[in-house]
Design a protein around this motif. Structure first.
Motif, short mmCIF file in Angstrom:
data_model
loop_
_atom_site.label_atom_id
_atom_site.label_comp_id
_atom_site.label_asym_id
_atom_site.label_seq_id
_atom_site.Cartn_x
_atom_site.Cartn_y
_atom_site.Cartn_z
N ILE A 124 22.47 21.90 19.80
CA ILE A 124 21.34 22.37 20.61
C ILE A 124 21.86 22.93 21.92
O ILE A 124 22.62 22.27 22.63
N PRO A 125 21.49 24.17 22.30
CA PRO A 125 21.98 24.75 23.55
C PRO A 125 21.44 24.02 24.77
O PRO A 125 20.36 23.42 24.73
N GLU A 126 22.16 24.09 25.86
CA GLU A 126 21.85 23.33 27.06
C GLU A 126 20.42 23.53 27.57
O GLU A 126 19.77 22.56 27.94
N PRO A 127 19.88 24.75 27.59
CA PRO A 127 18.52 24.91 28.12
C PRO A 127 17.46 24.12 27.35
O PRO A 127 16.38 23.86 27.89
N LEU A 128 17.76 23.74 26.09
CA LEU A 128 16.78 23.02 25.27
C LEU A 128 17.08 21.53 25.17
O LEU A 128 16.27 20.78 24.61
N ARG A 129 18.19 21.09 25.70
CA ARG A 129 18.61 19.70 25.54
C ARG A 129 17.56 18.73 26.09
O ARG A 129 17.08 18.88 27.20
N GLY A 130 17.24 17.75 25.28
CA GLY A 130 16.28 16.73 25.70
C GLY A 130 14.83 17.15 25.65
O GLY A 130 13.95 16.36 25.97
N LEU A 131 14.58 18.38 25.19
CA LEU A 131 13.21 18.91 25.21
C LEU A 131 12.72 19.34 23.83
O LEU A 131 11.59 19.80 23.70
N VAL A 132 13.57 19.21 22.79
CA VAL A 132 13.16 19.60 21.45
C VAL A 132 13.60 18.55 20.44
O VAL A 132 14.55 17.79 20.67
N GLU A 133 12.89 18.52 19.34
CA GLU A 133 13.24 17.68 18.19
C GLU A 133 13.45 18.59 16.99
O GLU A 133 12.73 19.60 16.83
N LEU A 134 14.42 18.29 16.16
CA LEU A 134 14.67 19.06 14.94
C LEU A 134 13.93 18.39 13.79
O LEU A 134 13.96 17.17 13.64
N ALA A 135 13.27 19.21 12.97
CA ALA A 135 12.47 18.65 11.89
C ALA A 135 12.42 19.62 10.72
O ALA A 135 12.75 20.80 10.83
N TYR A 136 12.02 19.07 9.57
CA TYR A 136 11.75 19.87 8.37
C TYR A 136 10.26 19.78 8.04
O TYR A 136 9.60 18.77 8.32
N ASP A 137 9.74 20.83 7.38
CA ASP A 137 8.47 20.66 6.69
C ASP A 137 8.78 20.13 5.28
O ASP A 137 9.94 19.84 4.95
N TYR A 138 7.78 19.98 4.43
CA TYR A 138 8.00 19.38 3.11
C TYR A 138 8.68 20.33 2.12
O TYR A 138 8.97 19.94 1.00
N HIS A 139 8.91 21.56 2.56
CA HIS A 139 9.67 22.51 1.74
C HIS A 139 11.08 22.69 2.28
O HIS A 139 11.77 23.66 1.93
N ASN A 140 11.49 21.74 3.13
CA ASN A 140 12.84 21.76 3.72
C ASN A 140 13.11 23.01 4.55
O ASN A 140 14.24 23.50 4.61
N ARG A 141 12.06 23.53 5.19
CA ARG A 141 12.23 24.62 6.15
C ARG A 141 12.34 23.99 7.54
O ARG A 141 11.44 23.28 7.98
N ALA A 142 13.44 24.26 8.20
CA ALA A 142 13.71 23.61 9.48
C ALA A 142 12.99 24.32 10.62
O ALA A 142 12.78 25.54 10.59
N PHE A 143 12.62 23.55 11.63
CA PHE A 143 12.00 24.13 12.82
C PHE A 143 12.26 23.23 14.02
O PHE A 143 12.68 22.07 13.90
N LEU A 144 12.01 23.79 15.20
CA LEU A 144 12.09 23.06 16.46
C LEU A 144 10.71 22.59 16.86
O LEU A 144 9.77 23.38 16.87
N ARG A 145 10.58 21.31 17.16
CA ARG A 145 9.33 20.83 17.75
C ARG A 145 9.57 20.63 19.24
O ARG A 145 10.42 19.83 19.64
N VAL A 146 8.83 21.37 20.03
CA VAL A 146 8.98 21.29 21.48
C VAL A 146 8.28 20.05 22.00
O VAL A 146 7.14 19.76 21.61
N MET A 147 8.96 19.28 22.84
CA MET A 147 8.35 18.12 23.49
C MET A 147 7.59 18.61 24.71
O MET A 147 8.09 18.63 25.84
N GLU A 148 6.35 19.02 24.48
CA GLU A 148 5.62 19.76 25.49
C GLU A 148 5.35 18.96 26.76
O GLU A 148 5.42 19.49 27.87
N GLY A 149 5.05 17.68 26.59
CA GLY A 149 4.82 16.86 27.77
C GLY A 149 6.04 16.83 28.69
O GLY A 149 5.91 16.83 29.92
#
Length: 532
Positions: A124-149
């Motif tokens: 994870i690049p520095e600007p995103l560190r501590g602010l995103v979670e890595l996840a899959y949907d049920y079809h194993n497509r990866a995405f970033l979930r932003v920790m908006e709070g």
């Protein structure tokens, strides 16, 4: 002898800005705002500076309405150049975040094919560190979930760039377009550098109903005011209107324009999708403005985040009067599916209710129920809801831009809630491309041919007729048609009668009347008494 008291003049607009751009969710919510400044605002200002004359002419051409042209005269190009430099300096960290979001999301989709994501956190690049979670949907497509709070507590949330611009509204067409043109300072304007969450904002807007002496207003505005002569043209000694509560046996709906409606019932006020305008000094269509609204608005309902429905300018001005702000629930699975609740909190709202489908709120002999809002409508997985308001035996569906694309949804609605006598619904068969307002959220490379039939449309005549049949409605109010001139700076000029959407609206109204149902297209302030 008592001092004269003042309130904001009817012609005074108070525009919330983020570094000279009008505030809407794409300039205010941290992650989308970072993408927007990087992929929209900065390129737009650079394009303007390459050919200011072309942009200034194109912005005035009705045939090019909706285009990405900066409506600023060439003589002020130096100020635009200064704004570009200030933006690049003040929002450099947002630009880096936007670049990291786009690049890393693309890399993640190529790299992650269903294996554990845990080893990828170190990438994870520095600007995103501590602010995103890595996840899959049920079809194993990866995405970033932003920790908006977390973003609202990070350097990417920038209340220091927020301000309020007090200006004299000469005409509805004099306002810069929300998406394409920043507000440069003009003679007679005040720029008040204040974060949107500040309580002082409510102190200013309380004077809409409770005028105060000039000294009080000077104290509230602070350094923004250097002389009384600067402030007085924006004020009036005229007393505000007197609000008389509705006491009728049937609910009253005061249609205020576009998708905005005020429901009054047994001492309770419910305001839907408020967009309220100042009155232009040069005249224009009749409208109800801020001092003519109730002193207490118990509930404000937001259907979705398009700025002709979620209007930060209006929400801030009414904040001190609103009991509960009701918003649709966000899933938070995509960067653009942001939390309207968190945005509202950043605007200083304390009582925000995020309701899921078929959750309800009680009213005296009635209730507010959140119901489905169907159709893509350009939302690409974003929070949206329609609402049923029950007042006694009367039920009203505020469907906004919802479509009837699945009969079962409306059958289910009627089974759950009973007959819904009155429907407020938009008609739109074309609409802007689905990326309207959202282009900055999309990757640079994608197959645009597949997107051609994805539009920000509402129901067509057949879908609208079917929706009314399914819920058992006896009357339709065709609203949210963008016909009021004060909507021009948000969605462009009103559609002419020969426009396809207006012809489709005519077709729907004619078919309903032929069936003996009530059918009316709303434009401008109208009082509606909903008889049984």
């Amino acid at each position: 002898m008592s001092q004269p008291t003042y309130r904001l003049a009817n012609h005074t607009c108070v525009v919330p800005l983020v570094q000279s751009w009008a505030a809407w969710w794409m300039t205010t919510v941290p992650a989308p705002a970072s993408l927007h400044v990087h992929k929209s605002q900065i390129p737009l200002l650079k394009a303007y500076l390459q050919n200011p004359d072309f942009h200034a002419r194109a912005a005035k051409d009705p045939a090019l309405s909706g285009g990405t042209f900066v409506g600023i005269s060439p003589e002020r190009a130096g100020e635009v150049k200064a704004l570009l430099q200030q933006t690049q300096e003040a929002q450099a960290d947002r630009v880096k975040m936007a670049e990291a979001l786009e690049d890393f999301q693309g890399w993640l989709m190529e790299e992650a094919k269903g294996q554990s994501l845990e080893p990828l956190y170190e990438k994870i690049p520095e600007p995103l560190r501590g602010l995103v979670e890595l996840a899959y949907d049920y079809h194993n497509r990866a995405f970033l979930r932003v920790m908006e709070g977390g973003l609202y507590r990070s350097r990417y949330h920038k209340p220091e760039l927020q301000s309020l611009r007090l200006l004299r509204l000469e005409s509805d067409s004099s306002r810069p377009h929300l998406f394409t043109t920043p507000y440069l300072m003009q003679a007679g304007q005040l720029d008040w550098a204040v974060p949107f969450s500040e309580e002082r904002i409510s102190r200013l807007f309380e004077t809409d109903l409770s005028p105060r002496p000039l000294g009080y207003l000077r104290d509230v505005l602070g350094p923004a005011v250097t002389s009384d002569e600067q402030l007085l043209p924006l004020l009036t000694e005229e007393p505000p209107a007197t609000y008389t509560p509705w006491e009728g046996a049937q609910p009253r709906v005061r249609y205020l324009g576009h998708a905005c409606a005020l429901v009054e019932w047994k001492g309770v006020t419910v305001l839907v999708d408020p967009v309220i305008s100042a009155r232009p000094a040069g005249g224009g269509m009749t409208r109800r403005t801020f001092h003519e609204l109730p002193p207490r608005i118990d509930y404000v309902l937001i259907t979705h985040n398009h700025p002709d429905h979620l209007h930060i300018e209006t929400l801030l001005r009414l904040r001190h009067r609103i009991g509960q702000l009701v918003v649709p629930r966000s899933g938070g699975m995509m960067v653009g599916d942001y939390s309207i609740k968190l945005l509202a909190r950043s605007l200083g709202f304390q009582n925000v209710l995020e309701l899921d489908t078929y959750e309800s709120l009680p009213l005296p002999d009635g209730e507010i129920v959140t119901v489905p809002f169907l159709g893509e409508h350009g939302d690409v997985c974003q929070a949206k809801s329609s609402y049923v308001v029950r007042a006694g035996k009367q039920q009203m569906l505020f469907a906004a831009d919802s479509m009837c694309v699945d009969d079962a949804v409306y059958r289910h609605m009627r089974q759950n809630l009973g007959t819904i006598q009155t429907v407020f619904m938009n008609t739109e068969i074309e609409g802007a491309p689905h990326t309207w307002t959202l282009e900055a959220l999309f990757p640079k490379k994608r197959d645009r041919k597949l997107e051609k039939n994805r539009r920000c449309r509402g129901s067509n005549a057949a879908e609208g007729l079917r929706l009314l049949e399914l819920v058992g409605a006896s009357r339709l109010y065709n609203y949210a048609m963008g016909l009021e001139p004060w909507m021009e700076n948000i969605i462009g000029p009103p559609s002419p009668p020969e426009a396809p959407r207006m012809k489709e609206s005519d077709r729907l109204l004619a078919e309903l009347r032929a069936k003996g149902l009530g059918a009316e297209r709303l434009c401008g302030p109208t009082d509606l008494l909903l008889e049984s």
